[in-house]
Design a protein around this motif. Structure first.
Motif, PDB file in Angstrom:
ATOM      1  N   UNK A  58     -10.030  12.066   5.551  1.00 19.45           N
ATOM      2  CA  UNK A  58     -11.156  11.745   6.443  1.00 19.45           C
ATOM      3  C   UNK A  58     -10.732  11.351   7.865  1.00 19.45           C
ATOM      4  N   UNK A 407       1.468   2.261  13.023  1.00 17.22           N
ATOM      5  CA  UNK A 407       2.056   1.715  11.796  1.00 17.22           C
ATOM      6  C   UNK A 407       3.222   2.594  11.323  1.00 17.22           C
ATOM      7  N   UNK A 415       1.273   6.107   4.969  1.00 23.63           N
ATOM      8  CA  UNK A 415       0.452   5.352   4.035  1.00 23.63           C
ATOM      9  C   UNK A 415      -0.232   6.213   2.991  1.00 23.63           C
ATOM     10  N   UNK A 418      -0.223   9.209  -1.752  1.00 21.46           N
ATOM     11  CA  UNK A 418      -0.928   9.035  -3.014  1.00 21.46           C
ATOM     12  C   UNK A 418      -1.124  10.401  -3.645  1.00 21.46           C
TER      13      UNK A 418
ATOM     14  N   UNK B  39       1.353   7.950  -9.365  1.00 21.37           N
ATOM     15  CA  UNK B  39       2.425   7.399  -8.527  1.00 21.37           C
ATOM     16  C   UNK B  39       1.999   6.135  -7.789  1.00 21.37           C
ATOM     17  N   UNK B  40       0.762   5.650  -8.045  1.00 24.98           N
ATOM     18  CA  UNK B  40       0.258   4.557  -7.227  1.00 24.98           C
ATOM     19  C   UNK B  40      -0.358   3.433  -8.040  1.00 24.98           C
ATOM     20  N   UNK B  56     -11.153   5.714   2.258  1.00 21.38           N
ATOM     21  CA  UNK B  56     -10.329   6.844   1.837  1.00 21.38           C
ATOM     22  C   UNK B  56      -9.504   6.426   0.624  1.00 21.38           C
ATOM     23  N   UNK B  57      -9.080   7.410  -0.142  1.00 19.81           N
ATOM     24  CA  UNK B  57      -8.234   7.117  -1.304  1.00 19.81           C
ATOM     25  C   UNK B  57      -7.006   6.278  -0.930  1.00 19.81           C
ATOM     26  N   UNK B  58      -6.261   6.628   0.129  1.00 18.77           N
ATOM     27  CA  UNK B  58      -5.061   5.820   0.416  1.00 18.77           C
ATOM     28  C   UNK B  58      -5.362   4.398   0.901  1.00 18.77           C
ATOM     29  N   UNK B  59      -6.613   4.109   1.242  1.00 19.27           N
ATOM     30  CA  UNK B  59      -6.945   2.746   1.670  1.00 19.27           C
ATOM     31  C   UNK B  59      -6.784   1.748   0.528  1.00 19.27           C
ATOM     32  N   UNK B  61      -4.925   2.324  -2.406  1.00 15.26           N
ATOM     33  CA  UNK B  61      -3.834   2.654  -3.317  1.00 15.26           C
ATOM     34  C   UNK B  61      -2.528   2.598  -2.560  1.00 15.26           C
ATOM     35  N   UNK B  62      -1.461   2.219  -3.242  1.00  8.34           N
ATOM     36  CA  UNK B  62      -0.151   2.192  -2.617  1.00  8.34           C
ATOM     37  C   UNK B  62       0.858   2.716  -3.633  1.00  8.34           C
ATOM     38  N   UNK B  63       1.836   3.514  -3.186  1.00  2.00           N
ATOM     39  CA  UNK B  63       2.815   4.051  -4.140  1.00  2.00           C
ATOM     40  C   UNK B  63       3.570   2.908  -4.828  1.00  2.00           C
ATOM     41  N   UNK B 131      -9.291  10.170  -8.868  1.00  5.32           N
ATOM     42  CA  UNK B 131      -9.884  11.489  -9.073  1.00  5.32           C
ATOM     43  C   UNK B 131     -11.341  11.369  -9.490  1.00  5.32           C
ATOM     44  N   UNK B 134     -13.307  10.631  -6.313  1.00  8.10           N
ATOM     45  CA  UNK B 134     -13.496  11.781  -5.432  1.00  8.10           C
ATOM     46  C   UNK B 134     -14.465  12.784  -6.060  1.00  8.10           C
ATOM     47  N   UNK B 396      -0.990  -3.323   6.019  1.00  6.75           N
ATOM     48  CA  UNK B 396      -1.644  -2.206   6.656  1.00  6.75           C
ATOM     49  C   UNK B 396      -2.978  -1.883   5.990  1.00  6.75           C
ATOM     50  N   UNK B 400      -6.663  -1.803   7.894  1.00  5.27           N
ATOM     51  CA  UNK B 400      -7.456  -0.575   7.968  1.00  5.27           C
ATOM     52  C   UNK B 400      -8.779  -0.754   7.233  1.00  5.27           C
TER      53      UNK B 400
END
Lengths: 435, 435
Positions: A58, A407, A415, A418, B39-40, B56-59, B61-63, B131, B134, B396, B400
C-alpha cells in the motif's frame, strides 16, 4: 448515467497514461469511464522496493476511486476488457458488461515478455504488478530459509545463488538491492549460513548495463554495482532457464556454454505491450505496441487513442521511451486532443519532452542523465529519491515512504520482510494466478 | 550445532507463548530451536486492522529471525511439525528434517473452528493469519466493486449486505470497522451506489456481545456499535451459510428461520486449538486444547510443556482465557520452569495474573474492564490504543502504526485499500492454500 448526453470518454488502464488523461479532463464537458483490472494506481518506479521488502504494497499504490473521488465526471469500473468493436464503438468486459464510447483511450501498458521462451516464466518471475512483487519477495526470502535448513553444501550454494536477467533500470535496481539484503539486512540473523556469501549476478546480453544512458554512466553504474557486491556479466545471452539454474550461452554448444546452479532467477529482460493492443485493427511493432499517428490516434480511427507503454511513437527518428514521464505526457496530450476536437479546433501533434533519465542502483548509488548533464553516486541517489518520493501520489504515502526510507537507511533494515501468500517452495510451479 | 552438549529446548510456534519463552531463556545455558510455519511473529490483536485495510501486513508483523538476531542461543527454523515422538524425544518436520529435544514447548496456538460446519469455511472466512486478513480485505473491497457494477437491485443489495458471525472481541472489532468503512471511508467514491446504505449485522447466538465482560459493558458496547451503524442481532444462532447468504435459526424449521441474502459473511464465532495438540498422547478438552498440569507440563512427560491458546488451564475454577497476556505469562513461566529444573530446584505452579480486559469497537469507541474498573467510549479507546501500540514489537512498527492511525483518524481514510493476491470473485471458492 442513462440519458446523459455528454461526450463519453472510455479510458482503459489506470496507470500513468490513463490516470493523467482522466485528471486532465476534469473540467471538460465529457463524462469518463475509467476501466482497470485492478482497483489501484501503482507507482511502478518503486515496485522493486516492494519486491525486495523495503516498502509495503500500500505504500506505492492508491485506490483509483480514492484518487478520483472528487472528480465528479468520472466513473471508475473494476473490470477486464475482452473485446473492442470499433465500428459499433463499444467495449465488452469479461463480466458481461458493455460500454458505448464516443472516444476511446487505450492505456493498458506493458507486461514482461520472454521472447519465445514462455516456459522460463515459471522459474524466472518478472516484475510488473504488486502480485509479481510479492511473489518475488516470497521467493527471495524463502531461498535464504532453504539455504539455512539445508545440509548438502551444493544445494545450499544453489539456494544462495541469485541471478537477475536484464541490465536495464529494473534489473540494476533488483540486483543492487539483493546484494544489500544479503550483505547487510540479513547479517547476524542466520546460524548455519552467512548470507553475505550469497552470489548476486546481473546478466546482460548486450555489451553494457543501462544501455539507454551514456557510456560513461553505464561504466559508473557497473562500478557502483560491483562495490555493492554484484557480479556483472555482460555480452553473454542466457540460453536456458529451469528450476535448477540457468545456462549462459547456447546450451546446444556445450563447449562454450556455462551451466550455473541457481535457485533464484529473476527476469528483468524484456517487456511486451499489453495484449489489448491486438484487439484493435491497427498496425503494431515487434513488441506488440500500436503504431499511432502523430496525434496518438489510431490510423483510420480518430476517435481511438493509445497512450503510454502500449503506444509506439517515433520522434526525431528515435522511439519515445517506455517511461513514466512519457506516459503522463501522452495521457495529458490525449486529453488536450479531446478538448480541441470538441471545441472544433485542430488537434496538435504529440511532442515528447525529455527531462532526463534516472536509475537507482542501491544504497546511496544512482546515475542521473539530465539533458547531457551526468551525475552518479551519492548525489545522484539523493536526486533520484527526491524525484521519486515527490511524484508519489498522496501526501500520506510520501510521508510514510520517506520514514520507511530513513529507517532503512539508518538501520539497514527492510521492514516488509514478511512472507505471506501461497507458501510454495520456490522450486515449485510459479504462481500463475498472480499475473 | 553437532557436538553441542547444551540442553536443547525445541519451541514450536513463534506467537506470544513461544516468543516470550524464547526471550526469557536468553541467558540460560540452553540452546533453543524455534520452529514456525511462518517467518514472522504476528501481533494478532491488530489483525482486524489489516483485514479492514487500516494497516499493512508488515505493520503488525516482524521476522522472527530479526527479533531474535542478537540472541545467540537461538536458531530459527521455518518449517511445519508433522510428528512428535515423545519416547525418542524427537520432532519430525514436513520437509523431512528431524530434531532431537531435551525439552519441548508446544505453543502453536489456535485456529478458527466451524463446530462441525466445515463447509461454511468457503463462504464465511475467519481471521487468524495474515493471509486470512488479506483474503477478507479482498472480499470486502470487491463486494463494493460488484455492487457498483451491478444493475439488478436485489443483487446489489446482497453485495451491500455484510454479516459478522460471533459477538466476541474480534467480531465486534470487525463489525464496527466495516460500518466505519461503509459510512465514512468510501463516501463519495462510488457513482451508482451509496456505500452508507450498506447493512452491517453482527450475529451473536448468545444473549449479549462481549460475554467475557460485565453485563453493563456489553450493553454499552452494543449501544456504541449501533451508533456506528451496526445492527446487533443476539439470541439467534446462524443455522446455515452458503454463497448467497445465511439463515438465522434452524433452516429445517422454515416458519421460524430467516434467510438473509448477503454476499459477505465473516466468521468470528469460534476457535479450536492447533491440530498439533493431537500429536501428543495427552488429554484434551472439547476445543482440542491440551489439559496441562499446574506447571504447564503434559501429564507423564515433565519434559513437554504447552503454552498459550493450545493449553487448557483452570485457575480458581475458571479457565485461563485465550488472550495475548495469558500466552506471554505462560511462555515466561515455561522458561522459568526450565531454568528451575536445570538448577535442580522445584518447578512452581503457573499462576495467571489478570490485568484486565479490553475490546475496541470502532472509531473512538471501546470498552475496558480492569480489575472491576469499567470504562467505555472515547477514553477507553485511547487506553486501548496506547496499550496496543505500546506492546507492538519494534520501534519502527510503533511509529508507523501511530502515524497510520493518526492519518486514519483525521482523514477517515484507510490507506491499505489495495486489492492484490488471487483476484477471485468473492462468491468463488475460498483461498484454501492460504491457511
Amino acid at each position: 448515467m442513462s440519458g446523459d448526453t455528454r461526450h463519453h470518454v472510455v479510458i482503459v488502464g489506470g496507470g500513468f497514461g490513463g490516470l493523467w488523461a482522466t485528471r486532465a479532463l476534469a473540467s471538460a464537458a465529457v463524462r469518463i469511464t475509467l476501466i482497470d483490472r485492478r482497483n489501484h494506481h501503482l507507482f511502478q518506479p518503486l515496485l522493486y522496493q516492494v519486491a525486495t521488502a523495503g516498502l509495503s504494497a500500500p505504500d506505492i499504490a492508491a485506490p483509483l476511486r480514492h484518487i478520483l473521488r472528487d472528480q465528479r465526471n468520472v466513473e471508475v469500473r473494476l473490470g477486464e476488457v475482452e473485446a473492442i468493436d470499433a465500428r459499433a464503438r463499444t467495449v465488452r468486459l469479461a463480466d458481461g458488461g458493455s460500454l458505448a464510447y464516443d472516444t476511446l483511450l487505450l492505456a493498458s501498458g506493458a507486461t514482461h515478455a520472454y521472447f519465445g521462451h514462455d516456459d522460463w516464466a515459471e522459474d524466472a518471475p518478472g516484475l510488473k504488478t504488486l502480485d509479481d512483487a510479492l511473489h518475488i519477495r516470497r521467493r527471495v526470502l524463502l531461498a535464504f530459509e532453504r539455504a539455512e535448513a539445508c545440509t548438502d553444501p551444493d544445494e545450499r550454494a544453489a539456494w544462495l545463488d541469485f541471478a537477475v536477467v536484464g541490465g536495464g533500470p529494473t534489473g540494476v535496481e533488483l540486483a543492487g538491492t539483493l546484494a544489500e539484503i544479503a550483505r547487510h539486512t540479513l547479517r547476524h540473523e542466520f546460524r548455519n549460513i552467512d548470507p553475505a556469501h550469497a552470489r548476486v549476478r546481473l546478466l546482460e546480453a548486450g555489451p553494457r548495463v543501462l544501455s539507454s544512458f551514456p557510456e560513461a554512466l553505464s561504466a559508473k553504474a557497473q562500478r557502483q554495482l560491483e562495490r555493492l557486491g554484484v557480479e556483472v556479466v555482460t555480452g553473454r545471452p542466457v540460453g536456458a532457464i529451469d528450476a535448477r539454474g540457468y545456462t549462459l550461452g547456447d546450451p546446444a554448444d556445450a563447449a562454450n556454454a556455462t551451466v550455473v546452479p541457481a535457485r533464484t532467477v529473476l527476469w528483468a529482460a524484456g517487456v511486451a505491450a499489453s495484449p489489448l493492443g491486438a484487439l484493435l485493427d491497427a498496425p503494431r511493432d515487434r513488441a506488440g505496441r500500436v503504431r499511432v499517428q502523430a496525434d496518438l490516434s489510431v490510423p483510420g480511427h480518430p476517435e481511438i487513442f493509445v497512450a503510454g507503454d502500449l503506444a509506439s511513437v517515433q520522434q526525431d527518428g528515435k522511439p519515445v521511451p517506455g517511461v513514466a514521464p512519457a506516459a503522463k505526457q501522452m495521457g495529458a496530450h490525449v486529453a488536450a486532443a479531446i478538448r480541441a476536437r470538441l471545441a472544433g479546433k485542430p488537434v496538435p501533434a504529440f511532442r515528447y519532452r525529455d527531462f532526463g533519465n534516472l536509475a537507482t542502483i542501491g544504497r546511496m548509488a544512482a546515475v542521473v542523465d539530465v539533458r547531457g548533464f551526468a551525475l552518479s553516486g551519492v548525489l545522484a541517489w539523493w536526486f533520484w529519491l527526491a524525484a521519486h518520493v515527490f511524484f508519489l501520489i498522496g501526501f500520506r504515502n510520501r510521508l510514510i515512504v520517506l520514514i520507511n526510507w530513513a529507517w532503512a537507511y539508518w538501520s539497514y533494515q527492510r521492514h516488509a520482510r514478511i512472507i505471506f501468500g501461497v507458501d510454495r517452495a520456490p522450486d515449485a510451479t510459479v504462481d500463475s494466478d498472480a499475473r
